[in-house]
Design a protein around this motif. Structure first.
Motif, PDB file in Angstrom:
ATOM      1  N   PRO A 193       0.812  -1.227   0.000  1.00 47.69           N
ATOM      2  CA  PRO A 193       0.000   0.000   0.000  1.00 47.69           C
ATOM      3  C   PRO A 193       0.842   1.270   0.000  1.00 47.69           C
ATOM      4  O   PRO A 193       0.388   2.304  -0.470  1.00 47.69           O
ATOM      5  CB  PRO A 193      -0.815  -0.108   1.288  1.00 47.69           C
ATOM      6  CG  PRO A 193      -0.333  -1.288   2.032  1.00 47.69           C
ATOM      7  CD  PRO A 193       0.527  -2.101   1.135  1.00 47.69           C
ATOM      8  N   ASN A 196       1.429   3.224  -3.259  1.00 50.53           N
ATOM      9  CA  ASN A 196       0.353   4.131  -3.636  1.00 50.53           C
ATOM     10  C   ASN A 196       0.614   5.537  -3.100  1.00 50.53           C
ATOM     11  O   ASN A 196       0.315   6.528  -3.748  1.00 50.53           O
ATOM     12  CB  ASN A 196      -0.961   3.595  -3.051  1.00 50.53           C
ATOM     13  CG  ASN A 196      -2.095   3.692  -4.033  1.00 50.53           C
ATOM     14  OD1 ASN A 196      -1.892   3.583  -5.235  1.00 50.53           O
ATOM     15  ND2 ASN A 196      -3.292   3.914  -3.529  1.00 50.53           N
ATOM     16  N   ALA A 211      -5.402  13.471   2.223  1.00 47.69           N
ATOM     17  CA  ALA A 211      -5.932  12.107   2.292  1.00 47.69           C
ATOM     18  C   ALA A 211      -5.315  11.334   3.454  1.00 47.69           C
ATOM     19  O   ALA A 211      -5.567  10.144   3.608  1.00 47.69           O
ATOM     20  CB  ALA A 211      -5.679  11.380   0.980  1.00 47.69           C
ATOM     21  N   ILE A 213      -1.958  10.946   4.160  1.00 53.41           N
ATOM     22  CA  ILE A 213      -0.647  10.329   3.955  1.00 53.41           C
ATOM     23  C   ILE A 213       0.415  11.152   4.673  1.00 53.41           C
ATOM     24  O   ILE A 213       0.445  12.373   4.546  1.00 53.41           O
ATOM     25  CB  ILE A 213      -0.346  10.230   2.448  1.00 53.41           C
ATOM     26  CG1 ILE A 213      -1.267   9.175   1.844  1.00 53.41           C
ATOM     27  CG2 ILE A 213       1.108   9.884   2.192  1.00 53.41           C
ATOM     28  CD1 ILE A 213      -1.234   9.122   0.364  1.00 53.41           C
TER      29      ILE A 213
ATOM     30  N   ARG B 103      -6.770   3.025  -7.646  1.00 54.13           N
ATOM     31  CA  ARG B 103      -5.690   3.441  -6.757  1.00 54.13           C
ATOM     32  C   ARG B 103      -5.933   4.842  -6.216  1.00 54.13           C
ATOM     33  O   ARG B 103      -5.744   5.110  -5.027  1.00 54.13           O
ATOM     34  CB  ARG B 103      -4.345   3.386  -7.486  1.00 54.13           C
ATOM     35  CG  ARG B 103      -3.749   1.987  -7.534  1.00 54.13           C
ATOM     36  CD  ARG B 103      -2.377   1.987  -8.202  1.00 54.13           C
ATOM     37  NE  ARG B 103      -1.707   0.697  -8.053  1.00 54.13           N
ATOM     38  CZ  ARG B 103      -0.878   0.394  -7.065  1.00 54.13           C
ATOM     39  NH1 ARG B 103      -0.593   1.299  -6.143  1.00 54.13           N
ATOM     40  NH2 ARG B 103      -0.323  -0.789  -6.992  1.00 54.13           N
ATOM     41  N   PHE B 106      -8.515   5.109  -3.378  1.00 59.09           N
ATOM     42  CA  PHE B 106      -8.162   4.575  -2.061  1.00 59.09           C
ATOM     43  C   PHE B 106      -6.846   5.118  -1.510  1.00 59.09           C
ATOM     44  O   PHE B 106      -6.271   4.520  -0.610  1.00 59.09           O
ATOM     45  CB  PHE B 106      -8.130   3.046  -2.113  1.00 59.09           C
ATOM     46  CG  PHE B 106      -9.501   2.434  -2.047  1.00 59.09           C
ATOM     47  CD1 PHE B 106     -10.132   2.272  -0.828  1.00 59.09           C
ATOM     48  CD2 PHE B 106     -10.161   2.060  -3.197  1.00 59.09           C
ATOM     49  CE1 PHE B 106     -11.404   1.729  -0.759  1.00 59.09           C
ATOM     50  CE2 PHE B 106     -11.434   1.519  -3.139  1.00 59.09           C
ATOM     51  CZ  PHE B 106     -12.055   1.350  -1.917  1.00 59.09           C
ATOM     52  N   VAL B 107      -6.365   6.236  -2.043  1.00 59.02           N
ATOM     53  CA  VAL B 107      -5.123   6.800  -1.519  1.00 59.02           C
ATOM     54  C   VAL B 107      -5.265   7.053  -0.016  1.00 59.02           C
ATOM     55  O   VAL B 107      -6.187   7.717   0.429  1.00 59.02           O
ATOM     56  CB  VAL B 107      -4.764   8.115  -2.248  1.00 59.02           C
ATOM     57  CG1 VAL B 107      -3.766   8.933  -1.440  1.00 59.02           C
ATOM     58  CG2 VAL B 107      -4.177   7.807  -3.617  1.00 59.02           C
ATOM     59  N   GLU B 110      -5.707   2.269   1.587  1.00 52.89           N
ATOM     60  CA  GLU B 110      -5.611   1.180   0.628  1.00 52.89           C
ATOM     61  C   GLU B 110      -6.123  -0.137   1.214  1.00 52.89           C
ATOM     62  O   GLU B 110      -5.708  -0.538   2.305  1.00 52.89           O
ATOM     63  CB  GLU B 110      -4.148   1.005   0.193  1.00 52.89           C
ATOM     64  CG  GLU B 110      -3.576   2.145  -0.629  1.00 52.89           C
ATOM     65  CD  GLU B 110      -3.178   3.353   0.193  1.00 52.89           C
ATOM     66  OE1 GLU B 110      -3.229   3.266   1.440  1.00 52.89           O
ATOM     67  OE2 GLU B 110      -2.817   4.380  -0.395  1.00 52.89           O
TER      68      GLU B 110
END
Lengths: 332, 275
Positions: A193, A196, A211, A213, B103, B106-107, B110
């Motif tokens: 994952p 990504n 998001a 991250i 992709r 779902f950033v 995931e």
């Protein structure tokens, strides 16, 4: 992973690099003659590709994430000299000579990463700064410790076997390392994952952060990865060649970027693949070494690499457009 | 159904915001209920983006409170706001041009399959969920999760961004000029999605300066001028011309038309020469 139709292959980021690799392999097999395809001939470019490839993949990750790292050009000789000075000049155990440069790589990567996230200065400039600073520091410290700009080192057999030996007398052990490291990197970027996150960060950093991250940590992590990879190669080279030089490594700056871009990674981030970078590295290494097997003037090698880079970028742009405009066949 | 009886999902009470000596927002009072679209209209520089940033936790009000379901809340960071169900969708925000639809959708969240450290991104699952979510919103043209987001039309891409926010549990959807860069047909796609979100019971705050788009979906309108709510009215209470005039800061549009009319009468029907 995906259906392997011709059209789906054409849309993959590594397609341009694959065609380029096949082309130069055929080209130099024709003009380089039988010697180019001999085990020695293959080793000549495969060894170059392995050394370069271990650095090119993390440099490519950074490019996919929208960053650049050119400090690898100073990291490699700095790591080499660290091994040389610690285990050669001072004769300390080789394990220290192996771990110290890797730790140094981690520190340089942390510095690069922190500066990039804290200052918002483009990473090209930041790593240009650390490139020069690190090069100057290694030169100063080498002369300070050893009074010369090189250090001889004789590593014990076990260390040579793992990091610096020739398989069958021709292939560097780094080729095995390169294959293993490529597989791990492939897993990271394409299957896990986290891969990504790298693409998302290069595509749109602010959206990626929104998001959820951890873009700062990921950026630092990727800079550490590229610096540590460069130190690893530098350390292995010192053990393989029984010596380290302060000045070796600047060529890795451009060569890694060329391999990555030929490999289909978009310079502005968000697009690319590990397989593409591997193909790009092999393509570069074949052109770089293949010229010696032909009757061409070897000064032409840079001309060919330059032309190849331009063709590759244009081809990759075309393939990327095809990928973007692709839709499944319209239902009648 | 009487909307006035429901407690607003989100409400601003006397919110002021200043940056140093500069007052950007004055005494803003706004509320949005579930299943309602509030259109926030205003010219450039009216304070719309500051208001969005306060709602999404980027800035904190200098004074005044934000309430959710009648209880005061504080959004210290964007993350706190998003955990409470506030989703802000900027133009194409949250979609990534060179990533596949699955992709991109779902950033950060995931789906994985596999075991222990060998977890891998579950491409099939991601694609299936993303495509279904988008199709549930009526965009049936998206049927392949492997397609790259950048290959979608502007309207589809904006819709994907909105659908993503709704899918991941947004209660309040803040749409920042979602139709600004789109053509008529593409914009109508997006407006349909906004209506869908409203039907699902989300509270939508729709920021725009296109009056037509606002009137197509809005239940409730607020016009922002120089940081204050200059008008606050419900659907059907004002005409398009009145709203346009309000946005331009008064009777300007009518004045301008009268001016041109006068000029043409006094110049044998010729419009004024362009300077």
């Amino acid at each position: 992973m995906e259906k392997l139709g011709i059209d789906s292959l054409l849309r993959r980021p590594e397609m341009g690099a694959f065609l380029g690799m096949v082309f130069v392999a055929i080209f130099f097999s024709i003009f380089g003659g039988i010697l180019f395809m001999s085990p020695q001939g293959i080793a000549s470019w495969l060894n170059v590709a392995a050394n370069l490839g271990i650095i090119a993949i993390p440099v490519g990750f950074l490019m996919i994430a929208g960053e650049l790292d050119i400090s690898v050009g100073a990291m490699l000789p700095a790591a080499s000299m660290t091994t040389g000075i610690i285990s050669g000049h001072y004769g300390l155990p080789i394990i220290i000579g192996i771990l110290a440069p890797l730790a140094l790589g981690a520190v340089v990567g942390l510095i690069n990463g922190f500066l990039v996230i804290r200052t918002n200065v483009p990473s090209l400039i930041i790593t240009m700064g650390t490139l020069f600073a690190l090069a100057g520091l290694s030169l100063f410290l080498s002369v300070y410790f050893t009074n010369t700009t090189s250090a001889a080192i004789t590593a014990p057999d076990w260390a040579k076997a793992i990091f610096g030996s020739f398989i069958g007398g021709t292939y560097q052990i780094l080729v095995i390392w390169w294959i293993a490291i490529s597989i791990i990197h492939f897993y990271f970027l394409h299957l896990s994952p986290w891969g990504n996150w790298v693409y998302a960060m290069g595509g749109d950093k602010i959206s990626a952060r929104n998001a959820g991250i951890p873009t700062d940590r990921l950026t630092i992590g990727l800079f550490v990865l590229s610096s540590v990879s460069a130190s690893f190669v530098g350390m292995c080279q010192a053990i393989l060649f029984n010596s380290a030089q302060v000045s070796a490594g600047q060529s890795y700056i451009f060569n890694s970027i060329i391999s990555v871009v030929v490999g289909g990674v978009l310079l502005t981030g968000g697009f690319g693949s590990v397989v593409g970078i591997v193909f790009g590295t092999i393509t570069f290494a074949i052109v770089n070494q293949g010229i010696y097997f032909t009757n061409f003037d070897r000064n032409l090698s840079s001309l060919i690499i330059g032309a190849m880079l331009l063709i590759a970028v244009l081809a990759n742009n075309t393939f990327r457009k095809m990928a973007l405009s692709y839709t499944r066949k319209k239902k009648a | 159904m009487s909307m006035e009886n429901k407690v607003p999902v989100i409400a601003l009470k006397d919110v002021n915001k200043s940056f140093g000596p500069i007052d950007v927002l004055h005494d803003i009072n706004l509320e949005v209920r579930a299943g309602e679209v509030l259109c926030l209209l205003g010219d450039n520089g009216a304070g719309k983006s500051t208001l969005i940033k306060i709602l999404s936790g980027v800035h904190q009000p200098t004074s005044g409170t934000i309430e959710m379901d009648g209880n005061p809340v504080v959004f210290d960071t964007p993350r706190v706001a998003s955990e409470k169900g506030i989703a802000t969708v900027h133009q194409f925000g949250g979609t990534f041009a060179l990533m596949s639809i699955g992709r991109s959708f779902f950033v950060g969240v995931e789906p994985t399959k596999g075991w222990g450290p060998f977890k891998v991104f579950d491409r099939k699952k991601a694609n299936a969920i993303a495509v279904k979510a988008v199709q549930d919103f009526g965009i049936t043209r998206i049927d392949d999760g492997d397609r790259l987001v950048g290959g979608l039309s502007g309207g589809e891409r904006q819709s994907l961004a909105i659908v993503r926010a709704v899918h991941f549990g947004a209660r309040v959807l803040i749409l920042d000029e979602p139709t600004a860069a789109l053509g008529v047909k593409q914009a109508s796609h997006v407006l349909r999605i906004v209506n869908q979100a409203k039907k699902r019971g989300l509270a939508v705050i729709f920021i725009t300066h296109q009056v037509m788009h606002a009137m197509a979906v809005g239940d409730h309108f607020a016009v922002l001028i120089r940081g204050a709510v200059a008008a606050d009215f419900r659907k059907g209470e004002k005409t398009r011309e009145q709203i346009t005039d309000l946005m331009a800061g008064g009777e300007t549009m009518a004045n301008l038309e009268a001016e041109i009319e006068n000029y043409m009468q006094s110049h044998d029907g010729h419009p004024p020469a362009a300077h």
